[in-house]
Scaffold this motif. Structure first.
Motif, PDB file in Angstrom:
ATOM      1  N   UNK A 108       0.818  -1.225   0.000  1.00 30.85           N
ATOM      2  CA  UNK A 108       0.000   0.000   0.000  1.00 30.85           C
ATOM      3  C   UNK A 108       0.849   1.271   0.000  1.00 30.85           C
ATOM      4  N   UNK A 109       1.985   1.230   0.690  1.00 31.99           N
ATOM      5  CA  UNK A 109       2.812   2.432   0.767  1.00 31.99           C
ATOM      6  C   UNK A 109       3.419   2.759  -0.601  1.00 31.99           C
ATOM      7  N   UNK A 110       3.979   1.725  -1.257  1.00 29.76           N
ATOM      8  CA  UNK A 110       4.569   1.959  -2.584  1.00 29.76           C
ATOM      9  C   UNK A 110       3.487   2.358  -3.588  1.00 29.76           C
ATOM     10  N   UNK A 111       2.314   1.730  -3.472  1.00 25.78           N
ATOM     11  CA  UNK A 111       1.224   2.061  -4.400  1.00 25.78           C
ATOM     12  C   UNK A 111       0.775   3.505  -4.219  1.00 25.78           C
ATOM     13  N   UNK A 112       0.781   3.984  -2.967  1.00 22.24           N
ATOM     14  CA  UNK A 112       0.365   5.376  -2.722  1.00 22.24           C
ATOM     15  C   UNK A 112       1.333   6.350  -3.392  1.00 22.24           C
ATOM     16  N   UNK A 113       2.617   6.006  -3.351  1.00 23.37           N
ATOM     17  CA  UNK A 113       3.606   6.862  -4.036  1.00 23.37           C
ATOM     18  C   UNK A 113       3.372   6.867  -5.535  1.00 23.37           C
ATOM     19  N   UNK A 114       3.113   5.669  -6.101  1.00 24.57           N
ATOM     20  CA  UNK A 114       2.890   5.587  -7.546  1.00 24.57           C
ATOM     21  C   UNK A 114       1.618   6.336  -7.942  1.00 24.57           C
ATOM     22  N   UNK A 115       0.603   6.247  -7.103  1.00 27.50           N
ATOM     23  CA  UNK A 115      -0.652   6.939  -7.368  1.00 27.50           C
ATOM     24  C   UNK A 115      -0.413   8.449  -7.421  1.00 27.50           C
ATOM     25  N   UNK A 116       0.494   8.922  -6.565  1.00 29.21           N
ATOM     26  CA  UNK A 116       0.784  10.360  -6.531  1.00 29.21           C
ATOM     27  C   UNK A 116       1.664  10.764  -7.721  1.00 29.21           C
ATOM     28  N   UNK A 117       2.702   9.965  -7.980  1.00 27.25           N
ATOM     29  CA  UNK A 117       3.702  10.372  -8.980  1.00 27.25           C
ATOM     30  C   UNK A 117       3.322   9.997 -10.407  1.00 27.25           C
ATOM     31  N   UNK A 118       2.443   9.019 -10.575  1.00 26.49           N
ATOM     32  CA  UNK A 118       2.038   8.567 -11.921  1.00 26.49           C
ATOM     33  C   UNK A 118       0.524   8.428 -11.952  1.00 26.49           C
ATOM     34  N   UNK A 119      -0.138   9.492 -11.522  1.00 22.89           N
ATOM     35  CA  UNK A 119      -1.586   9.408 -11.294  1.00 22.89           C
ATOM     36  C   UNK A 119      -2.329   8.954 -12.547  1.00 22.89           C
ATOM     37  N   UNK A 120      -1.966   9.461 -13.709  1.00 28.66           N
ATOM     38  CA  UNK A 120      -2.780   9.202 -14.898  1.00 28.66           C
ATOM     39  C   UNK A 120      -2.864   7.706 -15.183  1.00 28.66           C
ATOM     40  N   UNK A 121      -1.695   7.035 -15.231  1.00 28.35           N
ATOM     41  CA  UNK A 121      -1.735   5.621 -15.608  1.00 28.35           C
ATOM     42  C   UNK A 121      -2.194   4.736 -14.443  1.00 28.35           C
ATOM     43  N   UNK A 122      -1.809   5.083 -13.227  1.00 28.99           N
ATOM     44  CA  UNK A 122      -2.212   4.251 -12.089  1.00 28.99           C
ATOM     45  C   UNK A 122      -3.730   4.347 -11.864  1.00 28.99           C
ATOM     46  N   UNK A 123      -4.277   5.548 -11.972  1.00 31.02           N
ATOM     47  CA  UNK A 123      -5.732   5.673 -11.831  1.00 31.02           C
ATOM     48  C   UNK A 123      -6.465   5.083 -13.022  1.00 31.02           C
TER      49      UNK A 123
END
Lengths: 332, 332
Positions: A199-214
């Motif tokens: 969850x912690x790494x995913x939260x970072x990816x969600x913030x830094x690569x929002x377009x593709x992760x979302x």
């Protein structure tokens, strides 16, 4: 138990099914076609033009989503969005959902409430008027959500995969490849040292690569463009669930034609656009000269022949997602 | 893989989803209301009277069925029968099903074929003309089947739980208590020394106590009696899924009346009839003097008041089945 005060610690194992449903129901969206809503043996829905469109899709913890990456709200949203997209791909307006959930007894009722919130807000944003008219709640070792969606063709013929003719133009509405790029990023960088979803790494990816992760976790398929395409006379249409190459091949095979894709229309990463699944964008085919409706953009043309071409050359890569091949067992 | 010869050892993990579906589809029943069948993004069904009835129900390995007792054919049969019963309880004729299955990768394709056979034969026997119009196949650690069923009211008003009036007669079609007696027998005598479901012991019970064991594993709800009751003017009706006492209470509450049950009409074991779930028989309420249609038999009457009475005395036992209370974790 119904008389005890609610707490955030209530679980499916500690409250009765009826109490859990009592807390979930008020959060679910209402449908504009409801004749008889939830609470009896079955719902009754209006089908004004004498027909209705039906699709079903199940999401399973492990192969289809992972709690380490998806919040309950995301799961509710995605379960609605992916089913709404199949309705839209027929040219229909989504009208209603039924939702069956099987969850571990340790699941907190607040998590089910968040799933209901995701279902509601996805319907409100993507398909206003579409609501949840029934459901089922069970206990299971593996969290599973099965959504069946309904739609109204408003008197039009359904748009099938089989109507594309040589000379037609091929168009897409919605992203190409983003959801797959997001999933690859989560698998590569959203895990802990043991390869488990973090969850912690995913939260970072969600913030830094929002377009593709979302795009992967909370997709926004262009639902209203489905009926728009039908009104504009689309000759074929489908939901891009398994990647452009594989899904375009389905239209080509069903229509007895070839589809030639212009790689320059596929953005910065044409290979990802061709091979990545789960975009739930709409691929539609229109007669030449049609003014493309809504968010549709030109990506190719229908020609004589079979299969998929890219820039005029046969393209035999399939890409796409087969749950029995793609699942690697990481289910955290 | 599609080019390899079929073998009985093929599993969901060894063949592609598409190949598994290719083998299952020909076994599924066709629906009389199909406008567009399986193979596109969604199905299109006819709703001749401008409305359709919808219900959904999920069966999960462990809490809802156990492979030690149920053959795959039984599971397909029961998943169809229990959903058909909810459609019939609205007074509607079942027309179509969509079926989503999530199965371990080790599941043999022949087992899925047997599930399809059970779905087909249940539809053919219980609701001719009802077919499978779509579905989904996923991989999961826990075998799960979700069925959504559809029905046609043929121009009639749906029969709800809320129409019972004092003076009406209460009737039932189908067994009372048998499915619950069968389940108790399986739990008590269908297990090995460690308490795990035993196929050998279950086979003996199936032979020596066929009526109650088959009522549990392969129920035959009186589907055609649902529309018959509606045509006879039933004022209220429901599917007996949670036991007569609890389900009669639901009709009483929804209708604002009391239901007085005649214990002498409940067979040899009135307590089992009142408390045992999963019969999927139909409880219907008719105006006084109505000639009871089909297999309906008189079991009581509607009176002023609230709740359930037995032989005129308040009966507050609930019985019934709550999956979060009733599951004891034995899942073999």
């Amino acid at each position: 138990m119904a008389d005890s005060p609610e707490t955030d610690d209530d679980t499916l194992g500690s409250v009765h099914e009826r109490e859990a449903l009592r807390r979930i129901f008020p959060r679910l969206p209402e449908s504009s076609v409801t004749v008889i809503g939830p609470g009896d043996d079955a719902a009754v829905l209006a089908a004004p033009d004498g027909r209705y469109v039906v699709t079903t899709d199940m999401m399973v913890h492990g192969p289809d989503f992972r709690w380490g990456w998806s919040a309950p709200y995301d799961l509710g949203w995605k379960a609605a969005a992916t089913n709404l997209s199949d309705i839209a791909a027929m040219g229909a307006v989504p009208t209603a959902l039924v939702v069956a959930i099987a969850a571990p007894a340790t699941t907190r009722v607040t998590e089910l409430e968040a799933i209901a919130d995701g279902l509601r807000e996805a319907c409100a944003e993507l398909a206003p008027g579409c609501g949840v008219v029934g459901g089922d709640l069970s206990v299971s070792a593996t969290f599973t959500i099965a959504v069946t969606a309904f739609g109204d063709l408003e008197g039009r013929a359904p748009v099938l995969r089989s109507g594309a003719r040589p000379g037609d133009v091929v168009a897409v509405s919605g992203p190409l490849g983003a959801a797959g790029v997001g999933l690859r990023l989560l698998f590569e960088a959203g895990v802990d040292a043991q390869g488990r979803p973090s969850p912690e790494r995913a939260a970072e990816l969600r913030r830094d690569h929002a377009e593709v992760v979302l795009a992967q976790l909370r997709p926004h398929p262009p639902i209203s463009d489905g009926p728009l395409a039908a009104r504009a006379g689309a000759t074929a249409m489908l939901d891009l669930s398994d990647g452009l190459a594989l899904d375009a091949r389905r239209v080509a095979e069903a229509s007895g034609v070839a589809i030639d894709i212009d790689s320059s229309a596929l953005g910065a990463d044409p290979l990802a656009a061709l091979a990545s699944g789960e975009d739930h964008s709409l691929l539609a085919v229109f007669a030449p000269g049609t003014e493309l409706p809504g968010g549709f953009r030109h990506i190719g043309s229908v020609v004589e022949g079979t299969g998929v071409l890219v820039d005029g050359r046969p393209y035999d890569e399939l890409g796409g997602w087969d749950p029995y091949v793609g699942w690697d067992g990481r289910s955290g």
